[in-house]
Motif scaffolding. Sequence first.
Motif, mmCIF file in Angstrom:
data_model
loop_
_atom_site.group_PDB
_atom_site.id
_atom_site.type_symbol
_atom_site.label_atom_id
_atom_site.label_comp_id
_atom_site.label_asym_id
_atom_site.label_seq_id
_atom_site.Cartn_x
_atom_site.Cartn_y
_atom_site.Cartn_z
ATOM 1 N N PHE A 109 4.649 32.902 45.049
ATOM 2 C CA PHE A 109 5.185 32.366 43.799
ATOM 3 C C PHE A 109 6.150 31.223 44.083
ATOM 4 O O PHE A 109 6.090 30.164 43.448
ATOM 5 C CB PHE A 109 5.876 33.479 42.993
ATOM 6 N N LEU A 110 7.043 31.420 45.042
ATOM 7 C CA LEU A 110 8.009 30.384 45.393
ATOM 8 C C LEU A 110 7.298 29.142 45.916
ATOM 9 O O LEU A 110 7.644 28.013 45.555
ATOM 10 C CB LEU A 110 8.993 30.909 46.447
ATOM 11 N N ARG A 111 6.281 29.331 46.736
ATOM 12 C CA ARG A 111 5.525 28.197 47.288
ATOM 13 C C ARG A 111 4.888 27.385 46.162
ATOM 14 O O ARG A 111 4.993 26.159 46.136
ATOM 15 C CB ARG A 111 4.455 28.716 48.245
ATOM 16 N N TRP A 112 4.230 28.051 45.212
ATOM 17 C CA TRP A 112 3.591 27.322 44.115
ATOM 18 C C TRP A 112 4.621 26.689 43.180
ATOM 19 O O TRP A 112 4.373 25.626 42.603
ATOM 20 C CB TRP A 112 2.619 28.222 43.356
ATOM 21 N N LEU A 113 5.764 27.317 43.033
ATOM 22 C CA LEU A 113 6.837 26.736 42.229
ATOM 23 C C LEU A 113 7.332 25.441 42.871
ATOM 24 O O LEU A 113 7.526 24.429 42.184
ATOM 25 C CB LEU A 113 7.988 27.738 42.082
ATOM 26 N N LEU A 114 7.503 25.444 44.192
ATOM 27 C CA LEU A 114 7.946 24.245 44.905
ATOM 28 C C LEU A 114 6.877 23.153 44.864
ATOM 29 O O LEU A 114 7.204 21.970 44.699
ATOM 30 C CB LEU A 114 8.310 24.596 46.352
ATOM 31 N N ILE A 115 5.611 23.537 44.998
ATOM 32 C CA ILE A 115 4.530 22.552 44.901
ATOM 33 C C ILE A 115 4.520 21.930 43.507
ATOM 34 O O ILE A 115 4.366 20.707 43.359
ATOM 35 C CB ILE A 115 3.169 23.206 45.241
ATOM 36 N N SER A 116 4.703 22.747 42.479
ATOM 37 C CA SER A 116 4.745 22.240 41.102
ATOM 38 C C SER A 116 5.935 21.307 40.909
ATOM 39 O O SER A 116 5.813 20.268 40.252
ATOM 40 C CB SER A 116 4.842 23.399 40.109
ATOM 41 N N LEU A 117 7.079 21.656 41.483
ATOM 42 C CA LEU A 117 8.266 20.814 41.385
ATOM 43 C C LEU A 117 8.001 19.450 42.021
ATOM 44 O O LEU A 117 8.359 18.413 41.452
ATOM 45 C CB LEU A 117 9.464 21.501 42.051
ATOM 46 N N CYS A 118 7.369 19.433 43.184
ATOM 47 C CA CYS A 118 7.026 18.162 43.843
ATOM 48 C C CYS A 118 6.075 17.343 42.970
ATOM 49 O O CYS A 118 6.253 16.121 42.839
ATOM 50 C CB CYS A 118 6.398 18.424 45.209
ATOM 51 N N ALA A 119 5.097 17.994 42.376
ATOM 52 C CA ALA A 119 4.145 17.289 41.516
ATOM 53 C C ALA A 119 4.851 16.677 40.311
ATOM 54 O O ALA A 119 4.584 15.522 39.933
ATOM 55 C CB ALA A 119 3.029 18.238 41.070
#
Length: 169
Positions: free
Chosen positions: A97-107
């Motif tokens: 969840f944290l990984r996808w949250l960080l990827i979304s933040l970068c996007a």
Amino acid sequence: MLNENIKALRKSKGLSQQELAIKLNVVRQTISKWEQGLSVPDSDMLVFISEVLEIPVSTLLGETVVEAEVDNLKAISEKLEVINLQLAQRKTTRKNFLRWLLISLCAVIVIISAVLIITNSPYLHWDYSSPETAVLGVAFHSFEWLFVRAAPIIFICALFGIFLTKKKE
């Protein structure tokens, strides 16, 4: 007979009265009264007890259940194994969840940066003669000013977080 069956089945599952009480959302004294034959659970509770103890209601109401010997060490190790598996699964889920949250933040940062670059700072050409548009222009300028200064730091930290949460093979 019901009282003896509840006690025997509880013990065969390696549960204390307190543990069974927690699973059934009742107080420990209620379990004690059932096992002593001082009171009887209602029909809905009988169904719930059978679900918690993983046996049919007919077994609860039927013949006397022979109490199985429980190897305490084995029961404890099985419980610990289940707990460890659950904790590992929870940790993995949180990490993903944290990984996808960080990827979304970068996007989101990349998209907002692209929009700001394409629009070429519209607040410089803003109409400040009208109070409504002046407030909007100042708000947009404040957002852009803060974004330009904070986004690179947040982006780098997010990339570092993505690197730290990558799956190890």
